[in-house]
Structures are given as C-alpha cells and as structure tokens.
Design a protein around this motif. Sequence first.
Motif, mmCIF file in Angstrom:
data_model
loop_
_atom_site.group_PDB
_atom_site.id
_atom_site.type_symbol
_atom_site.label_atom_id
_atom_site.label_comp_id
_atom_site.label_asym_id
_atom_site.label_seq_id
_atom_site.Cartn_x
_atom_site.Cartn_y
_atom_site.Cartn_z
ATOM 1 N N PHE A 1 1.649 -41.290 12.127
ATOM 2 C CA PHE A 1 0.478 -41.473 11.269
ATOM 3 C C PHE A 1 -0.440 -40.274 11.463
ATOM 4 O O PHE A 1 -0.263 -39.478 12.383
ATOM 5 C CB PHE A 1 -0.264 -42.770 11.635
ATOM 6 C CG PHE A 1 -0.674 -42.820 13.081
ATOM 7 C CD1 PHE A 1 -1.950 -42.454 13.477
ATOM 8 C CD2 PHE A 1 0.236 -43.191 14.066
ATOM 9 C CE1 PHE A 1 -2.317 -42.458 14.806
ATOM 10 C CE2 PHE A 1 -0.123 -43.206 15.405
ATOM 11 C CZ PHE A 1 -1.400 -42.837 15.776
ATOM 12 N N GLN A 2 -1.443 -40.183 10.615
ATOM 13 C CA GLN A 2 -2.387 -39.068 10.690
ATOM 14 C C GLN A 2 -3.669 -39.511 11.406
ATOM 15 O O GLN A 2 -4.217 -40.568 11.091
ATOM 16 C CB GLN A 2 -2.759 -38.587 9.279
ATOM 17 C CG GLN A 2 -1.619 -37.917 8.524
ATOM 18 C CD GLN A 2 -1.273 -36.547 9.103
ATOM 19 O OE1 GLN A 2 -2.142 -35.823 9.573
ATOM 20 N NE2 GLN A 2 0.003 -36.204 9.074
ATOM 21 N N ALA A 3 -4.128 -38.710 12.344
ATOM 22 C CA ALA A 3 -5.432 -38.973 12.979
ATOM 23 C C ALA A 3 -6.522 -38.568 11.990
ATOM 24 O O ALA A 3 -6.416 -37.545 11.312
ATOM 25 C CB ALA A 3 -5.567 -38.179 14.264
ATOM 26 N N ALA A 4 -7.565 -39.399 11.892
ATOM 27 C CA ALA A 4 -8.626 -39.153 10.901
ATOM 28 C C ALA A 4 -9.554 -38.024 11.319
ATOM 29 O O ALA A 4 -10.071 -37.289 10.489
ATOM 30 C CB ALA A 4 -9.421 -40.436 10.667
ATOM 31 N N ASP A 5 -9.791 -37.898 12.623
ATOM 32 C CA ASP A 5 -10.727 -36.874 13.096
ATOM 33 C C ASP A 5 -10.447 -36.551 14.564
ATOM 34 O O ASP A 5 -9.521 -37.099 15.173
ATOM 35 C CB ASP A 5 -12.183 -37.337 12.907
ATOM 36 C CG ASP A 5 -12.440 -38.705 13.538
ATOM 37 O OD1 ASP A 5 -11.904 -38.968 14.647
ATOM 38 O OD2 ASP A 5 -13.163 -39.520 12.937
ATOM 39 N N GLU A 6 -11.271 -35.680 15.124
ATOM 40 C CA GLU A 6 -11.084 -35.252 16.520
ATOM 41 C C GLU A 6 -11.264 -36.399 17.500
ATOM 42 O O GLU A 6 -10.576 -36.477 18.522
ATOM 43 C CB GLU A 6 -12.072 -34.119 16.835
ATOM 44 C CG GLU A 6 -11.638 -33.289 18.028
ATOM 45 C CD GLU A 6 -12.494 -32.050 18.234
ATOM 46 O OE1 GLU A 6 -12.777 -31.752 19.398
ATOM 47 O OE2 GLU A 6 -12.880 -31.414 17.230
ATOM 48 N N GLY A 7 -12.189 -37.321 17.167
ATOM 49 C CA GLY A 7 -12.421 -38.481 18.029
ATOM 50 C C GLY A 7 -11.162 -39.326 18.154
ATOM 51 O O GLY A 7 -10.802 -39.760 19.254
ATOM 52 N N GLU A 8 -10.490 -39.555 17.032
ATOM 53 C CA GLU A 8 -9.245 -40.331 17.061
ATOM 54 C C GLU A 8 -8.159 -39.578 17.825
ATOM 55 O O GLU A 8 -7.369 -40.197 18.548
ATOM 56 C CB GLU A 8 -8.762 -40.619 15.634
ATOM 57 C CG GLU A 8 -9.532 -41.741 14.967
ATOM 58 C CD GLU A 8 -8.844 -42.292 13.733
ATOM 59 O OE1 GLU A 8 -9.393 -43.229 13.142
ATOM 60 O OE2 GLU A 8 -7.765 -41.814 13.349
ATOM 61 N N MET A 9 -8.123 -38.269 17.690
ATOM 62 C CA MET A 9 -7.127 -37.477 18.427
ATOM 63 C C MET A 9 -7.303 -37.641 19.936
ATOM 64 O O MET A 9 -6.321 -37.763 20.674
ATOM 65 C CB MET A 9 -7.235 -35.999 18.031
ATOM 66 C CG MET A 9 -6.760 -35.727 16.615
ATOM 67 S SD MET A 9 -7.073 -34.034 16.056
ATOM 68 C CE MET A 9 -5.826 -33.126 16.955
ATOM 69 N N ASP A 10 -8.544 -37.678 20.383
ATOM 70 C CA ASP A 10 -8.827 -37.886 21.816
ATOM 71 C C ASP A 10 -8.352 -39.273 22.262
ATOM 72 O O ASP A 10 -7.778 -39.426 23.344
ATOM 73 C CB ASP A 10 -10.326 -37.740 22.091
ATOM 74 C CG ASP A 10 -10.811 -36.296 21.981
ATOM 75 O OD1 ASP A 10 -9.951 -35.385 22.041
ATOM 76 O OD2 ASP A 10 -12.030 -36.080 21.835
ATOM 77 N N GLU A 11 -8.609 -40.287 21.422
ATOM 78 C CA GLU A 11 -8.196 -41.659 21.748
ATOM 79 C C GLU A 11 -6.674 -41.763 21.801
ATOM 80 O O GLU A 11 -6.114 -42.395 22.706
ATOM 81 C CB GLU A 11 -8.739 -42.632 20.697
ATOM 82 C CG GLU A 11 -10.253 -42.792 20.723
ATOM 83 C CD GLU A 11 -10.803 -43.427 19.460
ATOM 84 O OE1 GLU A 11 -12.037 -43.468 19.320
ATOM 85 O OE2 GLU A 11 -10.007 -43.879 18.614
ATOM 86 N N ILE A 12 -5.999 -41.134 20.838
ATOM 87 C CA ILE A 12 -4.533 -41.162 20.785
ATOM 88 C C ILE A 12 -3.944 -40.504 22.030
ATOM 89 O O ILE A 12 -3.001 -41.018 22.646
ATOM 90 C CB ILE A 12 -4.028 -40.465 19.501
ATOM 91 C CG1 ILE A 12 -4.406 -41.299 18.274
ATOM 92 C CG2 ILE A 12 -2.519 -40.239 19.556
ATOM 93 C CD1 ILE A 12 -4.339 -40.548 16.967
ATOM 94 N N GLU A 13 -4.534 -39.385 22.424
ATOM 95 C CA GLU A 13 -4.064 -38.690 23.624
ATOM 96 C C GLU A 13 -4.263 -39.544 24.872
ATOM 97 O O GLU A 13 -3.405 -39.581 25.760
ATOM 98 C CB GLU A 13 -4.799 -37.351 23.775
ATOM 99 C CG GLU A 13 -4.129 -36.432 24.766
ATOM 100 C CD GLU A 13 -4.622 -34.997 24.691
ATOM 101 O OE1 GLU A 13 -4.135 -34.189 25.490
ATOM 102 O OE2 GLU A 13 -5.494 -34.686 23.848
ATOM 103 N N ALA A 14 -5.382 -40.276 24.924
ATOM 104 C CA ALA A 14 -5.656 -41.159 26.068
ATOM 105 C C ALA A 14 -4.618 -42.283 26.135
ATOM 106 O O ALA A 14 -4.123 -42.633 27.216
ATOM 107 C CB ALA A 14 -7.061 -41.737 25.956
ATOM 108 N N VAL A 15 -4.259 -42.851 24.968
ATOM 109 C CA VAL A 15 -3.249 -43.922 24.932
ATOM 110 C C VAL A 15 -1.881 -43.362 25.306
ATOM 111 O O VAL A 15 -1.101 -44.018 26.008
ATOM 112 C CB VAL A 15 -3.214 -44.596 23.534
ATOM 113 C CG1 VAL A 15 -2.029 -45.563 23.426
ATOM 114 C CG2 VAL A 15 -4.514 -45.358 23.276
ATOM 115 N N ALA A 16 -1.594 -42.154 24.866
ATOM 116 C CA ALA A 16 -0.313 -41.517 25.207
ATOM 117 C C ALA A 16 -0.188 -41.322 26.719
ATOM 118 O O ALA A 16 0.868 -41.588 27.306
ATOM 119 C CB ALA A 16 -0.192 -40.183 24.477
#
Length: 355
Positions: free
Chosen positions: A273-288
């Motif tokens: 899926f596509q991350a909406a913004d930089e904030g979501e990218m940080d959250e996705i990386e944390a979950v990863a």
Amino acid sequence: MICTKRIKDKNFQENGGKFLKNQRVRIFSEAELAKATNNYADDQKLGEGGFGSVYKGVLTDNTVVAVKKSKGMDKAQMNAEFQKEMSIVSQVNHRNVVKLLGLCLETKVPLLVYEFISNGTLSKHIHNKGSRILASWTNRLRVASEAALALDYLHSLADPPVIHGDVKSVNILLDSNYTAKVADFGASVLMSPGQTDILATKIQGTLGYLDPEYLMTGILTVQSDVYSFGVVLVELLTGEMPNSISKSGEKRNLIQHFISALETNNLFRILDFQAADEGEMDEIEAVAKLSKGCLNSMGVNRPTMKEVSDELAKLKALHQKSLAQQNSEETEHLLGESSHSFCKNASPHMNHPRL
C-alpha cells in the motif's frame, strides 16, 4: 424414534450435559442446528480446520451463527479436542475474541455454536486485491492493534492464561464494523498459573506461521504466539503469504525477504500500500521493526505480547492524533477560504441590520 431419542440422551449425558445445562451457555438441539444450516449444505460452509468444518446457520429467531462440526474422526480424540476448545472459549470474554454462543450435546461429538462474523477472514482482505478495507494504513494499524489486544488478553488476563497455538491471518476475522476478532481455539492450550510453556504431544499449527523454536523442541510457549503474530504483521505490511512465490516464479521465504529489505533500507519497496505522508512512513517503519523483534529465532529474545500490544496501541493513538490534527487544519483552511470568498463577494453598500 425411541432408539434415536435414547442415543441422543446417551450422547447428551456422555458429553457432560448434566453439568453443562446448568452453565451460562445455550444448549441447542441437533434438529435445531440441522435446520439452521440447511442440513450442513455445502453452500453454507464457511471454512475448514483441523477439528472440522464451520457452517453458517440462521436460527428461528433470525440470529445468524457459525456452527463448528467435527470431521467424524476418532470419537475419543474429537471429544478431547472439543472439551479442550469448549473449556477455553466458554471462559474467554473479550471484544476482540469470537464469542461462544452455545453447543449441541446430542451428537457423538458435540457441536460448537459461535457468533457469526460477517466480513470473513483477515487473510481474504489482505490477498483479495478487490477488497478496499486495507487500502489505508489507518485500517491496517487498527486491525493489527486489535488482534494484539486479544492475544495479550489470552496470555496475561485470561484465567487461566491461554496459548492460542495457531495465530494466522485466516484465524483473525473482521465483523460488520471491520473490528478484528481472534478465532479458532482448536490448537490452544490452557496454562497453569505461572506456567509459560508446555511440552506438546504433537506439533500443531500452520507451516509458515509456526515458531521455529517450537518446531525444533516440541515446547509450545507464549512466545510461539508472538512469533506467529510477527508473521501476520509482515503479511499485513507486504500483502504476501508466508513461503510466497516471487515475480520470477521462484519460491521464497517471506520472512527472510522482509528482514533483508528492512536491513537494506528497501522496506518501502515491498509494501502492499502507499503511505500517505512522512508520519505514516515513520509508523510503518516502527511496526516493521516490531515485527522483526517478534520473529527472533530465540523466544527469550522476542517481546512479550503485552509489549507488542502496548507498542501498537501507542502507534495507533499517535496516528489518530495526527489524523485529527490534519482534519482540524483542513477545516480551518476551508473555513478561511469560505470567509475570504464571502468578504470578496459582499457589496460595500450592504446594509447591516442592527440588533
């Protein structure tokens, strides 16, 4: 008719009916459930597991249920499996765990009647590209957090504690509001207070999700669920199944592929899926990174399910706060534009009424 009634009465007594009819659980008749499921017609079948098949049924009061029926294997073995599952689900009460509504004791192997969960399995929504439920990171994070809450409850708050034993995306269901519900306790075990592991008589679970330490030692632990949940998180992030087929047609180990992508800063190339913004990218990386911790080959080095649940809840709260802030800014922007437009279009000779 007399013989049939005697057999049903005998089954009822052997299956613990005298004790169970005094418990806070509904006792269904065999005829009632046969009618509800159209005599277990194939088009009513919802799924199949190690214990047996699950059928959709509609009771006379229009309540929709899911009826779990054994495969008709060895009666003693099936009864032991039933008693184990019933002892677990009858005392578990959590909004993210599928509820047991009742049972039927007139059959050789009793039938379990669960609440019907209308939107199917998480696996279906991950792998059916026509489903839009998981199009956003918001829903993926929420579903992960809800499933983690259920497993944390089973490990830490259920009395006695429970190891699920078969955590996978097929065993996480989504209800009419797309709330996650953990299901299928056929491979689960009850733990004594203070106990954290059990020597299994046979390896149960699903390849691809199974804890490698459990596979090698035969010892099932609460950390085995953590490993399996880590696989589900990777599945949610990548949209791929364990032991998936690569674009070149070769089999690959999803977990190794995921960890390699994370360590070489290629995580965002393998997302589904596509991350909406930089904030979501940080959250996705944390979950990863949390997923990688869950997938440690040694159970002792994995986080507990409580730590996993707390981390996901924290990320979910941050995400919701960020969304609320964005919505507020958008509203202010729109109101500002509306006000500017009104002032621009208003006549300078406009009469303002006095109050």
